[in-house]
Scaffold this motif. Structure first.
Motif, PDB file in Angstrom:
ATOM      1  N   GLY A 280      13.663  19.693  -8.961  1.00 27.48           N
ATOM      2  CA  GLY A 280      13.445  19.617  -7.518  1.00 27.48           C
ATOM      3  C   GLY A 280      13.968  18.333  -6.908  1.00 27.48           C
ATOM      4  O   GLY A 280      13.339  17.758  -6.007  1.00 27.48           O
ATOM      5  N   LEU A 281      15.138  17.881  -7.361  1.00 29.50           N
ATOM      6  CA  LEU A 281      15.697  16.621  -6.896  1.00 29.50           C
ATOM      7  C   LEU A 281      16.447  16.806  -5.585  1.00 29.50           C
ATOM      8  O   LEU A 281      16.961  17.877  -5.279  1.00 29.50           O
ATOM      9  CB  LEU A 281      16.642  16.046  -7.954  1.00 29.50           C
ATOM     10  CG  LEU A 281      16.049  15.845  -9.357  1.00 29.50           C
ATOM     11  CD1 LEU A 281      17.119  15.326 -10.311  1.00 29.50           C
ATOM     12  CD2 LEU A 281      14.857  14.896  -9.319  1.00 29.50           C
ATOM     13  N   THR A 282      16.529  15.727  -4.828  1.00 28.29           N
ATOM     14  CA  THR A 282      17.309  15.720  -3.592  1.00 28.29           C
ATOM     15  C   THR A 282      18.574  14.901  -3.836  1.00 28.29           C
ATOM     16  O   THR A 282      18.514  13.664  -3.940  1.00 28.29           O
ATOM     17  CB  THR A 282      16.512  15.102  -2.434  1.00 28.29           C
ATOM     18  OG1 THR A 282      15.312  15.855  -2.228  1.00 28.29           O
ATOM     19  CG2 THR A 282      17.339  15.096  -1.149  1.00 28.29           C
ATOM     20  N   PRO A 283      19.723  15.528  -3.955  1.00 27.45           N
ATOM     21  CA  PRO A 283      20.958  14.795  -4.252  1.00 27.45           C
ATOM     22  C   PRO A 283      21.356  13.854  -3.117  1.00 27.45           C
ATOM     23  O   PRO A 283      21.099  14.117  -1.944  1.00 27.45           O
ATOM     24  CB  PRO A 283      22.000  15.904  -4.425  1.00 27.45           C
ATOM     25  CG  PRO A 283      21.220  17.145  -4.692  1.00 27.45           C
ATOM     26  CD  PRO A 283      19.945  16.985  -3.910  1.00 27.45           C
ATOM     27  N   LEU A 284      21.998  12.771  -3.492  1.00 27.53           N
ATOM     28  CA  LEU A 284      22.591  11.853  -2.524  1.00 27.53           C
ATOM     29  C   LEU A 284      24.009  12.279  -2.171  1.00 27.53           C
ATOM     30  O   LEU A 284      24.472  12.048  -1.058  1.00 27.53           O
ATOM     31  CB  LEU A 284      22.624  10.432  -3.100  1.00 27.53           C
ATOM     32  CG  LEU A 284      21.277   9.816  -3.487  1.00 27.53           C
ATOM     33  CD1 LEU A 284      21.506   8.463  -4.158  1.00 27.53           C
ATOM     34  CD2 LEU A 284      20.382   9.674  -2.280  1.00 27.53           C
ATOM     35  N   ALA A 285      24.693  12.886  -3.138  1.00 29.74           N
ATOM     36  CA  ALA A 285      26.079  13.302  -2.918  1.00 29.74           C
ATOM     37  C   ALA A 285      26.491  14.294  -3.985  1.00 29.74           C
ATOM     38  O   ALA A 285      25.933  14.315  -5.080  1.00 29.74           O
ATOM     39  CB  ALA A 285      27.019  12.097  -2.951  1.00 29.74           C
ATOM     40  N   ARG A 286      27.469  15.119  -3.641  1.00 26.51           N
ATOM     41  CA  ARG A 286      28.092  16.026  -4.605  1.00 26.51           C
ATOM     42  C   ARG A 286      29.508  15.535  -4.879  1.00 26.51           C
ATOM     43  O   ARG A 286      30.247  15.202  -3.943  1.00 26.51           O
ATOM     44  CB  ARG A 286      28.130  17.454  -4.059  1.00 26.51           C
ATOM     45  CG  ARG A 286      28.839  18.457  -4.972  1.00 26.51           C
ATOM     46  CD  ARG A 286      28.609  19.888  -4.491  1.00 26.51           C
ATOM     47  NE  ARG A 286      29.160  20.131  -3.168  1.00 26.51           N
ATOM     48  CZ  ARG A 286      30.368  20.660  -2.932  1.00 26.51           C
ATOM     49  NH1 ARG A 286      31.139  20.989  -3.951  1.00 26.51           N
ATOM     50  NH2 ARG A 286      30.793  20.857  -1.701  1.00 26.51           N
ATOM     51  N   ILE A 287      29.872  15.467  -6.132  1.00 29.44           N
ATOM     52  CA  ILE A 287      31.231  15.061  -6.485  1.00 29.44           C
ATOM     53  C   ILE A 287      32.105  16.311  -6.425  1.00 29.44           C
ATOM     54  O   ILE A 287      31.857  17.289  -7.133  1.00 29.44           O
ATOM     55  CB  ILE A 287      31.280  14.424  -7.885  1.00 29.44           C
ATOM     56  CG1 ILE A 287      30.313  13.244  -7.965  1.00 29.44           C
ATOM     57  CG2 ILE A 287      32.710  13.975  -8.199  1.00 29.44           C
ATOM     58  CD1 ILE A 287      30.231  12.608  -9.337  1.00 29.44           C
TER      59      ILE A 287
END
Length: 334
Positions: A280-287
């Motif tokens: 259930g993480l909230t990403p900072l960015a997608r590569i």
């Protein structure tokens, strides 16, 4: 296709080399602290799940040698986590982030730490770029660079045109002067960029932006370092006009308009979309994608490289970020 996400970041303050805030701390210890800080931002993630700890370092020798990444893993008590140290000079930790991204896309793992460290103050304990180790096949190229450094040089031309080798060991300062001359980027333009950069940094510090970004480092004597050494309040264009050129008597690069030598470390935690969903993480960015290029002048300013960066940013939903990849040509080198 499996997606790769950055879910946590951390960085140390950036200290001035040989006279700044972090001269007394070993690079392996500094890296371990910053990796620990990044992992602490993802408390749901068991560090034992890390598939690989990748550390970029442009001078992997002395205290930064001995497979620095594995040393950091052991310092953190992560004895079962493998480590690899990578040297792509100034882009070393960008490369380790690429490697983590590629591994996740290939299905080789789900959790990676990409870190980077450079502690110029500690170079006295060993170097990976001793001049006596240069391949003699580049001796003539080095002599050409030395002649250009004495002043009065004509604009740089590709030596491959004449069937000779480029200077594979050229210093960044000479690269900067070559690029400035080739692209007609004068002293005034560089000074203006540097003044604007310092003034923006001063405003960001006053607004508390960097305080949110920096992981403070406590030294052995109890001193807490929580700010970068580089930004200087009150920098003006008039003040930057005073320093003399550093690398050539008739050059344009000065101590005021180029980047300093530094000590610092940073880390990012990169995971697959499976781990994002599971925890259930909230990403900072997608590569989205990455790319590399080479150039005989040891820097690439061509539209093909910039276009790829812009395309990647647009695909990621942040076209404005493409501009962040376009640094001042006379002060960036790889």
């Amino acid at each position: 296709m499996t997606e790769a996400y950055i879910v946590a970041t951390a960085r140390s303050p950036i200290g001035r080399a040989r006279k700044g805030s972090l001269i007394g701390i070993r690079p392996d210890d500094l890296t371990a602290r910053i990796v620990r800080a990044a992992l602490a931002k993802v408390p749901a993630l068991d560090p034992a799940r890390i598939d690989d700890l990748l550390v970029g370092c442009g001078q992997p020798a002395g205290e930064q040698g001995f497979n620095l990444a594995r040393i950091v893993a052991v310092l953190l008590g992560l004895d079962t986590v493998p480590g690899a140290t990578v040297n792509r000079c100034c882009s070393s930790s960008l490369q380790t982030t690429r490697m983590a991204f590629h591994a996740i896309e290939a299905g080789e793992g789900d959790v990676f730490v990409s870190a980077g460290v450079e502690s110029v103050s500690r170079y006295v304990h060993g170097r990976a770029d001793a001049e006596e180790a240069h391949n003699p096949l580049f001796a003539d190229a080095g002599a050409r660079t030395a002649a250009r450094a004495s002043g009065g040089a004509s604009p740089w031309t590709d030596p491959r045109i004449d069937g000779t080798a480029p200077d594979a060991y050229i210093a960044m300062g000479q690269t900067a002067e070559n690029v400035a001359q080739l692209r007609s980027i004068g002293r005034a333009e560089q000074d203006a960029f540097a003044a604007r950069s310092q003034q923006r940094a001063e405003a960001a510090i006053a607004a508390g932006f960097w305080a949110r970004d920096i992981t403070p480092v406590t030294l052995e004597d109890g001193t807490v370092v929580a700010a970068d050494d580089g930004p200087r309040p009150g920098v003006t264009l008039e003040g930057l006009a005073a320093p003399e050129p550093v690398f050539r008597p008739d050059g344009t690069v000065t101590a005021g308009n180029c980047c300093p030598l530094n000590d610092g470390a940073a880390a990012v935690v990169i995971v697959s979309d499976r781990v994002v969903d599971e925890l259930g993480l909230t990403p900072l960015a997608r590569i989205v994608s990455t790319g590399v290029s080479g150039d005989a002048i040891l820097i690439d300013l061509e539209p093909r490289a910039r276009g790829a960066l812009a395309d990647d940013a647009r695909q990621a939903g942040g076209a404005g970020d493409a501009d962040h990849a376009r640094g001042p040509p006379a002060t960036y080198s790889t």
